[in-house]
Structure formats: C-alpha cells, structure tokens
Design an enzyme around this catalytic site. Structure first.
Site, mmCIF file in Angstrom:
data_model
loop_
_atom_site.group_PDB
_atom_site.id
_atom_site.type_symbol
_atom_site.label_atom_id
_atom_site.label_comp_id
_atom_site.label_asym_id
_atom_site.label_seq_id
_atom_site.Cartn_x
_atom_site.Cartn_y
_atom_site.Cartn_z
ATOM 1 N N HIS A 362 35.077 35.281 45.353
ATOM 2 C CA HIS A 362 35.785 34.062 45.772
ATOM 3 C C HIS A 362 36.499 34.269 47.100
ATOM 4 O O HIS A 362 36.634 35.385 47.618
ATOM 5 C CB HIS A 362 36.781 33.628 44.688
ATOM 6 C CG HIS A 362 37.893 34.607 44.428
ATOM 7 N ND1 HIS A 362 39.115 34.537 45.072
ATOM 8 C CD2 HIS A 362 37.986 35.660 43.578
ATOM 9 C CE1 HIS A 362 39.903 35.506 44.642
ATOM 10 N NE2 HIS A 362 39.246 36.200 43.721
ATOM 11 N N CYS A 381 38.713 40.496 40.212
ATOM 12 C CA CYS A 381 37.645 39.764 40.880
ATOM 13 C C CYS A 381 37.492 40.264 42.320
ATOM 14 O O CYS A 381 38.285 41.053 42.810
ATOM 15 C CB CYS A 381 37.924 38.267 40.845
ATOM 16 S SG CYS A 381 37.656 37.540 39.210
#
Length: 475
Positions: A362, A381
């Site tokens: 992301h 992440c």
C-alpha cells in the site's frame, strides 16, 4: 542506480535431514530401484566431498555401504537421497522454522531421478542439476568457497585498537570502516585517506541510533560489534543465503513482484526482465512481515482502513473522540475505520493480495520513512515508495489504465480488478551483490538467519539487533 542494481542482483540442526519426512513417500529400498556400482558409489562420495559448493560442508552426509550387498545398496540409496534432498530443497524446512511461510517450494521426484541417474551412470550430474541454476546461486557458491581458502577473500574484520575512535581522528582502520558503512547503506562511497571525516561521523551516528546506541559518533566496542564481519560471519550469511534459494520453486513466473524483506526493496519483473525496483517499508522486528507467496488481484483507489484489533487496543485505545476526528476515523460496526484521503494510513492506493494474514502492499503518508537505511518500521504490511506511480505502472501493463484513472477521480474507495493476478513473493535475503560482483552482507534485522545457520551446523553468535523507532499506527 547503483543501489537499485545491487538489490536487483538478488534476490533441523546438524542431524539427519528432518528425519525421512523431507522425502516422505520415497522408497529407499535400494537395488530394485536402480543398482549401485563402484562407479556410481564413487560419484556419490565425490559429490558429498564437494558439498562446500553448496555451503553444506558442516553437515554430515556419510557414504556408507558396499554396492556388492543388498544392505549396502540400501545404505547408498539412503545417503544419496539425503544429500539430494539437501541440494534440491534445503537441509531445513522453512514451514517448520517459521510460523508463516507460504512461498512456493520445489517438489522434485528424487526417487525417480535417482533411479535414472544410476541407470545412466550420471549420478554426479544429476545431483548438480538439483541445485538452483541461476547466477545468484553460483556467485554465492564462489564467494563461499573463496572464504574457505586462505588469502583469497578481502579482509573485512576491523581490529579493536583499545581506544575509541573519535571524530577528527586519523586511523589506518578507516578504509575498512568506510567499506562496511557503504555495504550497510549508511555511506554512499569510500573516500580516500585515513581521516574520520564529518561525513563518516554522520553515517556512524545514524547507524548507532538504529541499533540503540548513544549516537555520539564515537566508534568504540559496541559500534565495532555492528561493523565487524569475520570470515565466519560472512560464510555463515552466504551459506544461509544459498539455503534460502534452495527453498524456492525453480519455476518462477516471468511476471512477478519480489519483495526482499531484509533489504526493504521491491523488484518488479515483467516477461522475465526487471522493469522496476524501489524502496519499501516492511514490518518492524516485533511485527515482522511474513514470508509469503500471495498474488495481487486488484487495485484499490482511495482506500479506507479498518484498524486491526491489535493496533486499536495497543495504540489507539483511550485516544478519545478528538484523536479520531483529527485522523478522519470513526466507529463503524464495532471497528475503527479511517476514511479515504491523503492522510489515510494506506495512502491513496492499496494493492489487495490474497492471503489469510491480512498482508498487502500500500501507499503511506509517512514518506519520511523511505529515507531510512533500516526500513523495518511498519506493523507488517509493505509500504511502497511512490505507490501511485507503481499503481499506474501496473494498471498500464495490465490494460486497466482508464478504469484506474476513473476510480481515482471518484475520491471514494473504488476497486479495480486486474485481468490477471500478479504473483508476489515476500522473501528474506541478507546477501546482495554490488556492481563489482562482491557479496554485500546486510543486517539480519529479524534475526531470522540464526535458526537457518544452526540447521547448517554453524555455531550460534550474538550481536546487536536493529531497534525500530519512528514508526506510526499504520499497517
């Protein structure tokens, strides 16, 4: 460009190999599956004698058995399968070493291969063919062998002169110190001379801060412990790097994304060629990014972020309504949800992946973290540098540019499916190669090499670990 090329160039203890489950289901009956001769027994011994080629010289693969007896045939078959398994799949099983490991693994037909190799009289060639055949593996092998031969590897260990080295000092150890700072990415280049210059001092201070040492620029015993790499340290790291490559399926997709968690770098392959590489931010040591094989199946424009319970309970609990309002967050069905916008913790794009661990790539508003040397600072992440530019690249290559641009323009969370999933591998590799082809040992930020090196028969060692700071609540 140098650092991009450097990164692009790469990517169970000393006991019987995980019992027989490393080749479970394979018969080790012996003669009826292929007869041993004095010649093939000799080839097996020669292959095992040369096991340092694979960094396996600390392992015992004793060849036992006389090919003239049934018992000897069986013993030779067992030895051959044990060694073939180590070369083909690794001494260790990553799915047992780590809680999470889902990258595709090789599944060679070792029993059938051994039978044919014995029939053809080409056992040595067959064993050699089981190892990874890429340039990185060969370079690692060459580097490992060089370290085992006196005088063929460059000196790397920085001697302790007793007195700390202070800014402005002159010292013959400076070139060695500078070389390791460059290898660790804290310094851009080695400058001539033996003076401890302000540029080097700044690099040392940055390194000290990353490892929880007072950032005073003084190189004492603690700083030397971080900088120093003995030949054993280097050999251990290289042997582990080869083992990690043996874990991987040899048939990799021509189009894929590889993320080296240890180096915090992403490499995008398209039709067998590297078309892009960029920095990423990955999980900090207490919230590591797992080693996964997991495809991107859609782009998400203007994503919302549903805060995981772990982050909600540890880092947001008790913040109050004012904090939620300032961060564009609100309660929804018992969860805290951050609304779309440039300050959303996922930034302006999310690369949705299929896995059971809520791990994905992301964007991020915390752009400053890409300037860090050690970029293990997230909650697990993978944050991508210039994520919008990367999303546009993928959208163009997958033929969904119009859909992506329309989705972005809505200002609302909008999903853009990819016509074909893009495989992603999240891997951990601490050895890279510089432009001259020399191995560069990067920090083992998670300490994940230790259990692998133990499986390869190396002694344990203690050293300072990276201590993350400057992270935020984002995933």
């Amino acid at each position: 460009m140098r650092k991009a090329l450097l990164v692009c160039s790469l990517l169970a203890l000393s006991v019987p190999l995980a019992g027989c489950d490393m080749f479970s289901g394979s018969s080790v009956a012996g003669a009826e599956d292929g007869s041993w001769t004095d010649g093939t027994a000799r080839q097996l011994k020669e292959a095992i004698d040369n096991r340092a080629t694979h960094g396996l010289d600390r392992m015992n693969f004793a060849v036992e058995g006389d090919p003239d007896s049934a018992e000897g045939q069986q013993a030779l078959t067992q030895s051959a399968l044990r060694y073939a398994t180590a070369v083909a799949k690794g001494v260790s099983d990553p799915t047992k070493l780590y809680d999470i490991y889902t990258a595709a693994r090789p599944e060679p037909e070792l029993q059938a291969g051994l039978t044919k190799a014995l029939a053809d009289g080409k056992l040595g060639e067959w064993i050699d063919s089981l190892a990874p055949q890429d340039d990185n593996y060969r370079k690692l092998s060459d580097a490992y062998l060089a370290l085992r031969k006196d005088g063929t590897a460059p000196a790397t260990e920085i001697p302790d002169a007793g007195e700390p080295l202070k800014p402005g000092d002159t010292d013959p150890r400076i070139p060695l110190i500078a070389r390791q700072l460059v290898a660790s990415d804290y310094l851009d280049r080695v400058e001539p001379g033996t003076g401890y210059t302000p540029i080097m001092v700044a690099a040392v201070k940055r390194m000290q801060a990353d490892y929880g040492i007072e950032p005073d620029g003084v190189i004492g015993a603690e700083a030397l412990q971080i900088l120093n790499l003995s030949d054993t340290d280097r050999a251990k790291a290289i042997a582990v790097a080869m083992e990690r490559l043996r874990w991987l399926d040899r048939n990799v997709p021509d189009t894929r994304i590889d993320v080296n968690i240890a180096a915090a770098r992403l490499t995008y392959w398209r039709d067998g060629k590297i078309v892009d590489t960029r920095k990423v931010v990955v999980g900090k040591p207490e919230t590591e990014t797992p080693q996964l094989g997991s495809p991107i199946y859609r782009l998400v424009a203007n994503p919302t972020w549903t805060v995981p319970r772990s982050i909600q309970n540890k880092e947001i609990a008790g913040k109050g309504a004012g904090y939620l309002a300032r961060n564009n967050m609100a309660w929804r069905d018992g969860w805290i949800v951050q609304q779309p916008g440039p300050q959303n913790s996922l930034g302006l794009v999310k690369f949705d992946m299929k896995n059971d661990h809520a791990i994905y790539l992301h964007d991020t508003p915390a752009k400053q973290l890409f300037g860090e040397v050690q970029r293990q600072r997230s909650h697990g992440c993978v944050r991508v540098e210039d994520a919008l530019g990367f999303a546009e690249m993928l959208a163009r290559d997958e033929g969904v540019t119009d859909e992506w641009q329309k989705a972005r323009a809505t200002g609302k969370e909008t999903f853009v499916p990819l016509p074909k999933e893009i495989p992603v591998r999240l891997l951990y590799q601490t050895v890279l190669f510089d432009d001259a082809g020399e191995p560069v040992i990067r920090a083992d930020a998670y300490g994940w090499n230790d259990r692998v090196s133990a499986a390869l028969g190396f002694p344990s060692s203690e050293g300072r670990r990276f201590q993350a700071s400057g992270s935020d609540v984002g995933p």
